[in-house]
Write a protein that holds these residues in place. Structure first.
Motif, mmCIF file in Angstrom:
data_model
loop_
_atom_site.group_PDB
_atom_site.id
_atom_site.type_symbol
_atom_site.label_atom_id
_atom_site.label_comp_id
_atom_site.label_asym_id
_atom_site.label_seq_id
_atom_site.Cartn_x
_atom_site.Cartn_y
_atom_site.Cartn_z
ATOM 1 N N LEU A 137 0.575 -0.808 0.404
ATOM 2 C CA LEU A 137 0.388 0.277 0.207
ATOM 3 C C LEU A 137 0.704 0.928 0.087
ATOM 4 O O LEU A 137 1.872 1.290 0.183
ATOM 5 C CB LEU A 137 -0.639 0.255 1.309
ATOM 6 C CG LEU A 137 -2.483 -1.357 1.566
ATOM 7 C CD1 LEU A 137 -2.845 -0.846 2.731
ATOM 8 C CD2 LEU A 137 -2.362 -0.993 -0.053
ATOM 9 N N GLU A 138 0.079 2.380 -0.408
ATOM 10 C CA GLU A 138 0.599 3.438 -0.529
ATOM 11 C C GLU A 138 -0.225 4.709 -0.017
ATOM 12 O O GLU A 138 -0.722 5.220 0.159
ATOM 13 C CB GLU A 138 0.748 4.269 -1.794
ATOM 14 C CG GLU A 138 1.787 6.253 -2.120
ATOM 15 C CD GLU A 138 2.270 5.721 -3.102
ATOM 16 O OE1 GLU A 138 2.727 6.571 -3.932
ATOM 17 O OE2 GLU A 138 2.847 5.034 -4.424
ATOM 18 N N VAL A 139 0.508 5.529 1.806
ATOM 19 C CA VAL A 139 0.062 5.971 1.962
ATOM 20 C C VAL A 139 -0.319 7.683 1.918
ATOM 21 O O VAL A 139 0.877 7.998 1.143
ATOM 22 C CB VAL A 139 0.758 6.514 3.383
ATOM 23 C CG1 VAL A 139 -0.504 7.584 4.531
ATOM 24 C CG2 VAL A 139 0.770 4.893 4.430
ATOM 25 N N GLU A 140 -1.976 7.665 1.849
ATOM 26 C CA GLU A 140 -1.441 9.253 0.710
ATOM 27 C C GLU A 140 -2.008 9.889 1.150
ATOM 28 O O GLU A 140 -2.447 11.388 1.242
ATOM 29 C CB GLU A 140 -2.258 9.214 -0.773
ATOM 30 C CG GLU A 140 -1.060 8.212 -1.600
ATOM 31 C CD GLU A 140 -1.521 8.773 -3.108
ATOM 32 O OE1 GLU A 140 -2.384 9.577 -3.523
ATOM 33 O OE2 GLU A 140 -1.292 7.655 -3.906
ATOM 34 N N GLY A 141 -2.984 9.632 2.433
ATOM 35 C CA GLY A 141 -3.120 11.159 3.494
ATOM 36 C C GLY A 141 -3.091 10.786 4.404
ATOM 37 O O GLY A 141 -3.180 9.510 5.219
ATOM 38 N N VAL A 142 -2.795 11.754 5.733
ATOM 39 C CA VAL A 142 -2.766 11.318 7.131
ATOM 40 C C VAL A 142 -3.294 12.648 7.921
ATOM 41 O O VAL A 142 -3.267 13.705 7.313
ATOM 42 C CB VAL A 142 -0.614 11.485 8.069
ATOM 43 C CG1 VAL A 142 -0.803 10.359 7.386
ATOM 44 C CG2 VAL A 142 -0.289 13.183 7.388
ATOM 45 N N SER A 143 -4.095 12.360 9.310
ATOM 46 C CA SER A 143 -4.612 13.279 9.797
ATOM 47 C C SER A 143 -3.470 14.398 10.958
ATOM 48 O O SER A 143 -2.201 13.698 10.068
ATOM 49 C CB SER A 143 -5.346 12.784 10.521
ATOM 50 O OG SER A 143 -4.779 11.719 11.530
ATOM 51 N N GLU A 144 -4.346 14.878 10.606
ATOM 52 C CA GLU A 144 -2.897 16.237 11.981
ATOM 53 C C GLU A 144 -2.155 15.612 13.048
ATOM 54 O O GLU A 144 -1.239 15.961 12.846
ATOM 55 C CB GLU A 144 -3.724 17.576 12.770
ATOM 56 C CG GLU A 144 -4.927 18.153 11.569
ATOM 57 C CD GLU A 144 -5.631 18.679 12.615
ATOM 58 O OE1 GLU A 144 -5.678 19.745 12.778
ATOM 59 O OE2 GLU A 144 -7.006 18.229 12.402
ATOM 60 N N ASP A 145 -2.308 14.309 13.922
ATOM 61 C CA ASP A 145 -1.771 13.583 14.623
ATOM 62 C C ASP A 145 -1.317 12.637 14.104
ATOM 63 O O ASP A 145 -0.240 11.412 14.602
ATOM 64 C CB ASP A 145 -2.742 13.049 15.857
ATOM 65 C CG ASP A 145 -3.792 12.329 15.231
ATOM 66 O OD1 ASP A 145 -4.254 12.153 14.194
ATOM 67 O OD2 ASP A 145 -4.393 11.478 15.807
ATOM 68 N N GLY A 146 -1.318 12.373 12.272
ATOM 69 C CA GLY A 146 -0.250 10.883 11.903
ATOM 70 C C GLY A 146 -1.241 10.345 11.773
ATOM 71 O O GLY A 146 -0.262 9.263 11.451
ATOM 72 N N VAL A 147 -2.135 9.896 11.827
ATOM 73 C CA VAL A 147 -2.690 8.123 11.636
ATOM 74 C C VAL A 147 -3.320 8.632 10.131
ATOM 75 O O VAL A 147 -2.820 9.471 9.487
ATOM 76 C CB VAL A 147 -4.501 8.734 12.625
ATOM 77 C CG1 VAL A 147 -5.323 7.725 11.603
ATOM 78 C CG2 VAL A 147 -4.479 8.292 14.185
ATOM 79 N N ILE A 148 -3.342 7.305 9.569
ATOM 80 C CA ILE A 148 -3.154 7.050 7.774
ATOM 81 C C ILE A 148 -4.689 6.947 7.744
ATOM 82 O O ILE A 148 -5.741 6.357 8.980
ATOM 83 C CB ILE A 148 -2.907 5.994 7.767
ATOM 84 C CG1 ILE A 148 -1.429 5.559 7.640
ATOM 85 C CG2 ILE A 148 -3.075 5.254 6.032
ATOM 86 C CD1 ILE A 148 -0.999 4.120 7.701
ATOM 87 N N GLU A 149 -4.961 7.979 6.748
ATOM 88 C CA GLU A 149 -6.177 8.541 6.836
ATOM 89 C C GLU A 149 -6.419 8.228 4.858
ATOM 90 O O GLU A 149 -8.119 8.205 4.795
ATOM 91 C CB GLU A 149 -6.813 10.240 6.762
ATOM 92 C CG GLU A 149 -6.279 10.759 8.160
ATOM 93 C CD GLU A 149 -7.660 10.165 8.524
ATOM 94 O OE1 GLU A 149 -8.978 9.770 8.171
ATOM 95 O OE2 GLU A 149 -7.781 10.702 10.054
ATOM 96 N N ALA A 150 -6.082 8.013 3.976
ATOM 97 C CA ALA A 150 -5.716 7.589 2.850
ATOM 98 C C ALA A 150 -5.036 6.831 1.412
ATOM 99 O O ALA A 150 -3.559 7.086 2.524
ATOM 100 C CB ALA A 150 -5.988 9.115 1.397
ATOM 101 N N ILE A 151 -4.692 5.323 1.694
ATOM 102 C CA ILE A 151 -4.078 4.643 0.882
ATOM 103 C C ILE A 151 -4.495 4.555 -0.642
ATOM 104 O O ILE A 151 -5.491 4.307 -1.013
ATOM 105 C CB ILE A 151 -3.723 3.397 2.024
ATOM 106 C CG1 ILE A 151 -5.575 2.690 1.659
ATOM 107 C CG2 ILE A 151 -3.376 3.587 3.109
ATOM 108 C CD1 ILE A 151 -5.536 1.582 0.509
ATOM 109 N N ARG A 152 -3.599 4.025 -1.692
ATOM 110 C CA ARG A 152 -4.036 3.616 -2.742
ATOM 111 C C ARG A 152 -3.460 2.283 -2.859
ATOM 112 O O ARG A 152 -1.829 2.401 -2.157
ATOM 113 C CB ARG A 152 -3.359 4.636 -3.330
ATOM 114 C CG ARG A 152 -3.780 4.333 -5.431
ATOM 115 C CD ARG A 152 -3.762 5.672 -5.850
ATOM 116 N NE ARG A 152 -2.160 6.472 -5.742
ATOM 117 C CZ ARG A 152 -0.956 5.266 -6.764
ATOM 118 N NH1 ARG A 152 -1.129 4.006 -7.419
ATOM 119 N NH2 ARG A 152 0.079 5.374 -6.616
ATOM 120 N N VAL A 153 -3.315 1.288 -3.863
ATOM 121 C CA VAL A 153 -2.733 0.612 -4.104
ATOM 122 C C VAL A 153 -2.188 0.975 -5.415
ATOM 123 O O VAL A 153 -2.662 0.357 -6.163
ATOM 124 C CB VAL A 153 -4.026 -0.940 -3.939
ATOM 125 C CG1 VAL A 153 -2.986 -2.542 -4.062
ATOM 126 C CG2 VAL A 153 -4.715 -1.411 -3.130
#
Length: 253
Positions: free
Chosen positions: A193-209
């Motif tokens: 997976l590729e992480v493409e979005g994180v919240s202000e505290d670094g939680v993973i919010e958006a991913i792409r394969v």
């Protein structure tokens, strides 16, 4: 039939403490029908009645919904705990192989909330059952006991999108604001997976394969809420619907 058939993951519910049902929220079905332009078909989490292979033969896209039960920790090598119940292992049995099968053949996949977590687990990632317990993380859950949908789904935090990534290019921005209604979250996306979005505290919010032949994305927020009215949600469902239409036409050809 011109609309692509979109499989919508259902889950186990017990009504009146007695009646077992497989169901999903109406907002999920409405988002698929109107924002994505698809024909929604609920997928029951019943491995004794349906098989992932049969489902893949019947749909043109896979929409993975949110849900109260956590993905069972044994699915990503962790020990279960009564503190993090309930679980829905029937849904796990159906959805996890469905994701792998869909990605393999290039069928479009879109997951929200629990859906992003299922994509991660299916492709080798791991979760934390209560992300707010981790150092530096905020509470991502909805207000306890709240019944007002406008309050429950209120936008609560920013998400930073990877510059030049699929989400940033598609949405035309590198920062959005989203709702937040989850305890469990992806902590290790794994190698696929590729992480493409994180919240202000670094939680993973958006991913792409990135290795998928078709669109395969997941978001931690509930994009199905006001999917037609919210510009971010409308764009994501539109792209998913377009990909499902393309898949349907290519399969027919």
């Amino acid at each position: 039939m011109t609309r692509p058939i979109i499989g919508v993951s259902g889950g186990y519910h017990l009504i009146n403490d007695a009646y077992r049902v497989q169901a999903t929220g109406e907002r999920n079905l409405s988002a698929v029908a109107h924002a994505a332009g698809g024909l929604p078909l609920i997928i029951p989490g019943m491995p004794d009645s349906v098989s992932p292979a049969e489902i893949l033969d019947s749909i043109d896209g896979l929409f993975l919904t949110g849900g109260r039960p956590n993905v069972h920790p044994s699915r990503y090598g962790h020990e279960p705990s009564a503190a993090h119940e309930p679980y829905d292992e029937g849904r796990d049995d159906i959805v996890l192989p469905l994701i792998r099968g869909a990605v393999e053949i290039g069928m479009p996949v879109f997951g929200v909330c629990r859906g992003i977590q299922e994509i991660a687990v299916a492709l080798g990632g791991t979760l934390h059952p209560e992300v707010r317990d981790l150092p530096g993380k905020m509470n991502h859950r909805m207000p306890p006991g709240e019944k007002d949908m406008a309050v429950i789904f209120r936008k609560r935090h920013k998400v930073r999108l990877t510059p030049g990534g699929w989400f940033a290019r598609t949405l035309g921005t590198e920062e959005i604001v989203t709702n937040s209604l989850h305890g469990q979250a992806v902590v290790d996306p794994g190698p696929n997976l590729e992480v493409e979005g994180v919240s202000e505290d670094g939680v993973i919010e958006a991913i792409r394969v990135p290795g998928a032949r078709g669109l395969a994305i997941g978001v931690q927020w509930h994009a199905e809420y006001e999917a037609e009215a919210d510009p971010v949600s409308a764009m994501l469902f539109s792209k998913f619907g377009e990909a499902a239409k393309t898949w349907r036409h290519s399969r027919a050809a």
